[in-house]
Design an enzyme around this catalytic site. Structure first.
Site, mmCIF file in Angstrom:
data_model
loop_
_atom_site.group_PDB
_atom_site.id
_atom_site.type_symbol
_atom_site.label_atom_id
_atom_site.label_comp_id
_atom_site.label_asym_id
_atom_site.label_seq_id
_atom_site.Cartn_x
_atom_site.Cartn_y
_atom_site.Cartn_z
ATOM 1 N N CYS A 2 -2.454 62.339 46.099
ATOM 2 C CA CYS A 2 -1.217 62.969 45.663
ATOM 3 C C CYS A 2 -0.112 61.965 45.350
ATOM 4 C CB CYS A 2 -0.701 63.986 46.677
ATOM 5 S SG CYS A 2 -1.846 65.330 46.995
ATOM 6 N N ASN A 100 2.064 64.958 50.765
ATOM 7 C CA ASN A 100 0.819 64.205 50.612
ATOM 8 C C ASN A 100 0.220 64.045 52.001
ATOM 9 O OD1 ASN A 100 -1.262 62.435 49.924
ATOM 10 N ND2 ASN A 100 0.068 60.641 49.935
#
Length: 607
Positions: A2, A100
């Protein structure tokens, strides 16, 4: 995984975030989204969708994404499938969150805070947003502190609060965040590459510290609420390396950069013709006192470690283990104060390698990390660190990071030999002169890339490709095979040539191209015999061999590429570039997205 970006300041945040997300897509490209803070304290505006950042751009063109403060995210799916509702950012109450990492106890949190039926996605990230919203009573620091104490797992959060316009809050545990002040505001990201267009000064947000970005700058506090000191760092590579430089894909650009980055990795560490790690604070005692070495790494970095293993065992005569970092702690590793642990990671954030390194440190092992990103988590967790100076590597498939890792391992092997009094001056001079010649030899190979392109044509339509070699040749073929799989989606396996007859040769047919690498003099005759075994089964063989070698019946080979001649132990360098280019050209000619292979992310920050 991410990609995370956040900006607040005088400039238009939407444009900055979209540009940065495109640069960060190598971290994940299943979906993307941005959120803009309302400057009057109204509802935070969100635009998000499944697909690439280009799809998000199209969506944003139809929406109001103006504003001077926002956060953005490009996703690599972990919890929940790829769909609009699972894309980030996630909103719950007055908070908007991007994340993330992985929240391991998200199901417990759903039950504890009665969130069933209240969530719009299947993600652990929205659960974290809901918990944060529950705790938020107007004090962002108190809410963040209470939330992170309830979470189990890894996370990097960037948060907008509707009633605090113009400010971004962030906190992390393991998963990376870097931040910087700019001329007109402040910026944060999951990767330095996203902030270098704005400044060369940045800092790594320490774990479990809360940063607040505003147009006036950055403040940082620990979880007790005490003001924390920021340790500023400087980007030490040319920021122009972050673009494609006229190449169609980052992967080709990064392959072509290898002579330069090898030079920049090796030259500063050679003094008076000898490898020198004094700038890194690595004394000879570290290299002399160890009785064995354990390399921990994943994927490409692990393949670099296998080359290092062959070198060190041959030169030093001590035992070297190369262990998949993801399996390290679960196989009852035997490491102690006599085991030098070498952790290798391009990003320095690979979660499996980081956790394995921490475990080894607890066992008392001295450690050296080989990473490419200054201030990365693995670098900070290691006793010593050697930076590879490869510069930003944007393509998911690693190329220049791999060869710079090899270069560092070559330097370490030489320093160990000298420190242990195993080499005389003549041996040292011979080895170091060959190492310093590597960039020029790489240039020779790169100048012949169109010849390699023609070789790639022979496997373009293959369903399966096998690669065979022995010794160091086998080590680099593991990496060459991985490259081909990653970017072309052709099933490819590398085998030690001598093992073919123990089962694998049953898979050889006239439809199975075989790439064979023969560069090791002591194994040449055996390798050529193994190649004849596959030829007799109808396989078309692409041969990579030293340029000086004389071959009988050259017509029996599908293609021959004659490599520039180096000492045997250095032949992995030119051969690696050929294998990288073969993979690249196959992917290119198949019309695939070379830089962003399906299902892959470059930085693996979840276990």
């Amino acid at each position: 995984m991410c990609g995370i970006i956040g900006y607040t300041g005088k400039k238009e945040a939407g444009r900055i975030m979209l540009d940065a997300l495109e640069l960060l897509e190598y971290r994940g490209y299943d979906s993307a989204g941005i959120a803009l803070s309302d400057e009057n304290g109204g509802r935070t505006r969100v635009a998000k969708c499944a697909g690439r950042v280009k799809d998000l751009r199209s969506l944003c063109a139809e929406k109001d994404v103006s504003g001077h403060c926002g956060i953005g995210h490009t996703r690599w799916a972990t919890h929940g499938g790829v769909c609009d509702s699972n894309a980030h950012p996630h909103q719950f109450g007055a908070v908007t969150v991007i994340h993330n990492g992985i929240i391991e106890n998200y199901r417990e949190l759903i039950e504890k805070y009665e969130l069933d039926g209240k969530l719009l996605s299947q993600t652990d990230s929205e659960v974290a947003a809901a918990v944060l919203s529950r705790f938020y009573q107007g004090d962002p620091y108190a809410a963040i502190r209470k939330t992170v104490l309830k979470l189990r797992g890894t996370f990097a959060f960037a948060v907008l609060f509707e009633d605090i316009p113009g400010k971004i809050f962030a906190v992390r545990n393991v998963s990376p965040i870097v931040a910087a002040s700019t001329e007109d505001g402040a910026i944060l990201a999951s990767d330095v590459a996203a902030i270098v267009p704005f400044t060369t000064q940045y800092f790594v947000v320490p774990e479990l510290h809360v940063v607040c970005l505003s147009g006036d700058g950055i403040e940082m506090y620990d979880l007790s609420g005490d003001r924390a000191q920021i340790e500023w760092m400087t980007v030490d590579w040319d920021i122009t390396r972050s673009d494609k430089g006229g190449y169609p894909f980052y992967m080709e650009k990064e392959i072509m950069e290898q002579p330069r980055v090898i030079e920049e990795t090796v030259r500063p560490r050679v003094k008076d013709g000898r490898p020198d790690f004094s700038a890194e604070g690595i004394g000879d005692d570290v290299l002399v006192s160890c009785r064995r070495i354990c390399v921990i790494a994943c994927g490409t970095a692990m393949h670099a470690g296998l080359v290092g293993k062959s070198l060190i065992q041959a030169i030093i005569g001590i035992h070297v283990d190369v262990v998949m970092a993801s399996e390290f702690m679960y196989n009852d590793p035997v490491v102690d104060e006599n085991t030098l642990v070498i952790a290798i990671s391009q990003s320095g954030e690979t979660i499996d390698t980081l956790e394995a390194l921490k475990f080894a440190r607890k066992c008392g092992s001295p450690s050296i990390s080989i990473v490419n990103v200054k201030g990365a988590s693995i670098a900070r967790a290691s006793e010593h660190v050697i930076y590879t100076h490869a510069g930003p590597e944007i393509a998911v498939a690693s190329t220049k990071a791999y060869t710079t890792q090899l270069a560092v391992l070559y330097l370490l092997a030489a320093r160990m030999a000298i420190a242990r009094n195993l080499w005389d001056e003549e041996q040292t001079e011979r080895y170091m002169s060959e190492l310093l010649r590597v960039p020029d030899v790489m240039e020779e190979v790169l100048a012949r890339k169109e010849e390699i392109h023609h070789i790639a044509d022979t496997i373009l339509n293959a369903r399966d490709v096998f690669m065979i070699g022995r010794g160091l040749d086998y080590s680099i073929l593991l990496e060459g095979s991985l490259k081909l799989k990653e970017v072309s989606y052709i099933h490819s396996e590398a085998y030690a040539s001598g093992e073919l007859k123990h089962g694998t040769i049953a898979l050889i047919t006239s439809q199975t191209p075989v790439i064979a690498v023969v560069t090791q003099e002591k194994l040449k005759s055996k390798e050529l015999s193994n190649i004849k075994e596959v030829q007799s089964r109808g396989a078309k063989v692409i041969l990579l061999i030293k340029g000086k070698e004389v071959l009988e019946q050259e017509k029996i080979w599908s293609r021959i590429f004659r490599l520039p001649v180096m000492e045997d132990e250095f032949m992995v360098m030119p051969a690696s570039i050929v294998l990288q280019l073969i993979a690249y050209f196959v992917s290119l000619d198949k019309g695939l997205d070379v830089d962003k292979p399906r299902n892959l992310a470059k930085v693996v920050t979840v276990e």
